[in-house]
Motif scaffolding. Structure first.
Motif, PDB file in Angstrom:
ATOM      1  N   ALA A 193      96.585  41.891  35.835  1.00  0.00           N
ATOM      2  CA  ALA A 193      97.405  42.979  36.383  1.00  0.00           C
ATOM      3  C   ALA A 193      96.554  44.163  36.838  1.00  0.00           C
ATOM      4  N   VAL A 194      95.326  44.327  36.303  1.00  0.00           N
ATOM      5  CA  VAL A 194      94.503  45.480  36.719  1.00  0.00           C
ATOM      6  C   VAL A 194      93.770  45.217  38.045  1.00  0.00           C
ATOM      7  N   LEU A 195      93.896  43.997  38.564  1.00  0.00           N
ATOM      8  CA  LEU A 195      93.131  43.661  39.781  1.00  0.00           C
ATOM      9  C   LEU A 195      93.872  44.110  41.040  1.00  0.00           C
ATOM     10  N   PRO A 196      93.131  44.543  42.049  1.00  0.00           N
ATOM     11  CA  PRO A 196      93.790  44.991  43.284  1.00  0.00           C
ATOM     12  C   PRO A 196      94.306  43.800  44.101  1.00  0.00           C
ATOM     13  N   ASP A 197      95.352  44.029  44.899  1.00  0.00           N
ATOM     14  CA  ASP A 197      95.865  42.963  45.781  1.00  0.00           C
ATOM     15  C   ASP A 197      94.951  42.763  46.973  1.00  0.00           C
ATOM     16  N   LYS A 198      94.304  43.859  47.386  1.00  0.00           N
ATOM     17  CA  LYS A 198      93.452  43.787  48.585  1.00  0.00           C
ATOM     18  C   LYS A 198      92.039  44.185  48.205  1.00  0.00           C
ATOM     19  N   ILE A 199      91.051  43.588  48.882  1.00  0.00           N
ATOM     20  CA  ILE A 199      89.657  43.950  48.595  1.00  0.00           C
ATOM     21  C   ILE A 199      88.958  44.316  49.902  1.00  0.00           C
ATOM     22  N   PRO A 200      87.976  45.219  49.845  1.00  0.00           N
ATOM     23  CA  PRO A 200      87.243  45.563  51.074  1.00  0.00           C
ATOM     24  C   PRO A 200      86.478  44.342  51.598  1.00  0.00           C
ATOM     25  N   LEU A 201      86.491  44.164  52.898  1.00  0.00           N
ATOM     26  CA  LEU A 201      85.823  43.014  53.514  1.00  0.00           C
ATOM     27  C   LEU A 201      84.345  42.947  53.114  1.00  0.00           C
ATOM     28  N   LYS A 202      83.690  44.114  53.034  1.00  0.00           N
ATOM     29  CA  LYS A 202      82.254  44.111  52.729  1.00  0.00           C
ATOM     30  C   LYS A 202      81.997  43.546  51.327  1.00  0.00           C
ATOM     31  N   ASP A 203      82.943  43.758  50.387  1.00  0.00           N
ATOM     32  CA  ASP A 203      82.778  43.189  49.045  1.00  0.00           C
ATOM     33  C   ASP A 203      83.008  41.679  49.080  1.00  0.00           C
ATOM     34  N   GLY A 204      83.999  41.264  49.873  1.00  0.00           N
ATOM     35  CA  GLY A 204      84.261  39.822  50.023  1.00  0.00           C
ATOM     36  C   GLY A 204      83.036  39.105  50.565  1.00  0.00           C
ATOM     37  N   VAL A 205      82.400  39.714  51.556  1.00  0.00           N
ATOM     38  CA  VAL A 205      81.222  39.088  52.181  1.00  0.00           C
ATOM     39  C   VAL A 205      80.120  38.886  51.143  1.00  0.00           C
ATOM     40  N   LYS A 206      79.868  39.930  50.346  1.00  0.00           N
ATOM     41  CA  LYS A 206      78.799  39.818  49.328  1.00  0.00           C
ATOM     42  C   LYS A 206      79.176  38.763  48.293  1.00  0.00           C
ATOM     43  N   GLN A 207      80.457  38.744  47.935  1.00  0.00           N
ATOM     44  CA  GLN A 207      80.894  37.836  46.871  1.00  0.00           C
ATOM     45  C   GLN A 207      80.790  36.377  47.309  1.00  0.00           C
ATOM     46  N   TRP A 208      81.295  36.039  48.498  1.00  0.00           N
ATOM     47  CA  TRP A 208      81.255  34.618  48.862  1.00  0.00           C
ATOM     48  C   TRP A 208      79.844  34.167  49.209  1.00  0.00           C
ATOM     49  N   ALA A 209      78.987  35.104  49.627  1.00  0.00           N
ATOM     50  CA  ALA A 209      77.565  34.748  49.801  1.00  0.00           C
ATOM     51  C   ALA A 209      76.982  34.329  48.441  1.00  0.00           C
ATOM     52  N   ASN A 210      77.364  35.043  47.388  1.00  0.00           N
ATOM     53  CA  ASN A 210      76.837  34.726  46.062  1.00  0.00           C
ATOM     54  C   ASN A 210      77.411  33.426  45.493  1.00  0.00           C
ATOM     55  N   VAL A 211      78.665  33.116  45.796  1.00  0.00           N
ATOM     56  CA  VAL A 211      79.227  31.837  45.322  1.00  0.00           C
ATOM     57  C   VAL A 211      78.435  30.678  45.956  1.00  0.00           C
ATOM     58  N   GLY A 212      78.188  30.803  47.261  1.00  0.00           N
ATOM     59  CA  GLY A 212      77.395  29.767  47.947  1.00  0.00           C
ATOM     60  C   GLY A 212      76.004  29.678  47.350  1.00  0.00           C
ATOM     61  N   ALA A 213      75.387  30.832  47.102  1.00  0.00           N
ATOM     62  CA  ALA A 213      74.025  30.846  46.549  1.00  0.00           C
ATOM     63  C   ALA A 213      74.000  30.259  45.140  1.00  0.00           C
ATOM     64  N   PHE A 214      75.026  30.547  44.361  1.00  0.00           N
ATOM     65  CA  PHE A 214      75.097  30.029  42.984  1.00  0.00           C
ATOM     66  C   PHE A 214      75.144  28.491  43.012  1.00  0.00           C
ATOM     67  N   VAL A 215      75.988  27.954  43.863  1.00  0.00           N
ATOM     68  CA  VAL A 215      76.117  26.492  43.958  1.00  0.00           C
ATOM     69  C   VAL A 215      74.786  25.892  44.437  1.00  0.00           C
ATOM     70  N   HIS A 216      74.155  26.551  45.405  1.00  0.00           N
ATOM     71  CA  HIS A 216      72.862  26.070  45.903  1.00  0.00           C
ATOM     72  C   HIS A 216      71.814  26.101  44.788  1.00  0.00           C
ATOM     73  N   ALA A 217      71.842  27.169  43.985  1.00  0.00           N
ATOM     74  CA  ALA A 217      70.874  27.308  42.890  1.00  0.00           C
ATOM     75  C   ALA A 217      71.023  26.165  41.886  1.00  0.00           C
ATOM     76  N   LEU A 218      72.272  25.765  41.615  1.00  0.00           N
ATOM     77  CA  LEU A 218      72.477  24.651  40.676  1.00  0.00           C
ATOM     78  C   LEU A 218      71.900  23.360  41.269  1.00  0.00           C
ATOM     79  N   HIS A 219      72.096  23.166  42.567  1.00  0.00           N
ATOM     80  CA  HIS A 219      71.609  21.931  43.199  1.00  0.00           C
ATOM     81  C   HIS A 219      70.087  21.897  43.313  1.00  0.00           C
ATOM     82  N   THR A 220      69.472  23.073  43.463  1.00  0.00           N
ATOM     83  CA  THR A 220      68.025  23.096  43.698  1.00  0.00           C
ATOM     84  C   THR A 220      67.244  23.513  42.447  1.00  0.00           C
ATOM     85  N   GLU A 221      67.963  23.672  41.337  1.00  0.00           N
ATOM     86  CA  GLU A 221      67.358  24.104  40.060  1.00  0.00           C
ATOM     87  C   GLU A 221      66.553  25.386  40.220  1.00  0.00           C
TER      88      GLU A 221
END
Ligand code: HSE
Length: 316
Positions: A193-221
């Motif tokens: 309930a404390v989370l916002p319904d909308k997020i700034p695009l610039k935060d979304g960009v940083k966040q999904w870049a990190n999700v991709g990087a995290f998955v890549h890091a697991l694959h490449t150790e």
């Protein structure tokens, strides 16, 4: 097979950058459950030890998940000849409202065990689908990021919820989690309930870049990339306010060599990842000192990533 005893593991959801999609399974923290066949149809919860939880099957997360599985069986008679029902005993170690997947362990454990007793008519993906019903009862949303790693083991990514699609990700062999659980309760529904319904695009960009990087890091150790990707620009700033000492814990963990530190699930537990058990244990000791100086009791655990998920302890 008439009866099965299982270990139903705790899990870390979100993993900083992956709100509602990333999760991983722990090894040293979890519940035990005994599920047995019964001539009486339906689901009966016969014993709950360790926590005060509802016994009515349709008001208990394990019961609701198990009933969803039975409904599916009833609609497809070809899956099994079994005509009876099941009794469930739950031995809880994971406190509800801890942020390490208490409801998920019970829901996932129940459906996993019943599936084993019926000679596995359902796939792991279908089990996650049933277990999500338990999550819906517990927190109002059928979230899958705790039940998926409990059932699949290791790291998982919920790529889609409709239709449900779970990706099983690799695990780094020297990766250890330290969990600090301050003994306060935060309900997932309140934490959402404390989370916002909308997020700034610039935060979304940083966040999904990190999700991709995290998955890549697991694959490449790649531990360094993994560390750099463990950032949360969207959820942590809001939820960390609900967790006493969060900033101090995070600062200390990173100073002691943690690869990353964030809120486990919806909190109040805090997780850190480390390379090697030694650093993980030092961090555990240092972080528990922080709560010793407050009036809040805390529990702490160190765990390897559990690549198996739910474990069978015995079958009769
Ligand atoms: N992804 C969910 C949340 C997990 O953070 O609300 C709940 O444990």
């Amino acid at each position: 097979m008439k009866e099965i005893k299982i270990f139903a593991p705790a899990t870390i959801a979100n993993i900083s950058c992956g709100f509602d999609v990333l999760g991983c399974c722990l090894d040293t923290i979890g519940d035990e459950m005994i599920i047995r066949k019964s001539p009486e149809k339906g689901i009966k919860i016969t014993k709950i030890v360790g926590m005060d939880l509802p016994y009515e099957a349709n008001n208990n997360v394990a019961g609701v998940a198990a009933l969803a599985l039975l409904d599916k069986l009833a609609s497809n008679k070809e899956l099994t000849n079994y005509q009876g029902g099941f009794e469930i005993e739950i031995y809880k170690n994971i406190k509800p409202g801890s942020g390490i997947g208490s409801s998920a362990a019970s829901a996932a454990g129940a459906v996993f065990a019943i599936n084993e007793l019926l000679d596995k008519p359902f796939s792991k993906l279908e089990l996650v689908e049933f277990a999500r019903k338990g999550e819906e009862l517990a927190c109002g949303s059928p979230i899958a990021d705790n039940v998926a790693p409990a059932i699949f083991g290791g790291f998982t990514l919920v790529r889609s919820t409709a239709p449900l699609e779970i990706l099983q990700l690799p695990t780094l062999k020297d990766l250890y989690a330290t969990i600090i659980h301050p003994q306060i309760e935060i309900k997932t529904a309140d934490s959402r309930a404390v989370l916002p319904d909308k997020i700034p695009l610039k935060d979304g960009v940083k966040q999904w870049a990190n999700v991709g990087a995290f998955v890549h890091a697991l694959h490449t150790e790649d531990y360094e990339l993994l560390s750099n990707s463990l950032k949360d620009y969207i959820v942590e700033p809001h939820r960390s306010k609900l967790i006493p000492e969060f900033d101090k814990i995070k600062k200390t963990a990173l100073k002691e060599g943690a690869l990353g530190c964030g809120i486990s699930g919806s909190g109040p537990s805090i997780f850190t990842f480390s390379k090697g058990i030694q650093i993980a244990e030092i961090i555990s000791d240092k972080l528990s000192l922080i709560f010793k100086n407050t009036h809040i009791e805390s529990h702490h655990y160190v765990s390897k990533i559990n690549t198996q998920g739910i474990k069978i302890i015995s079958i009769q």
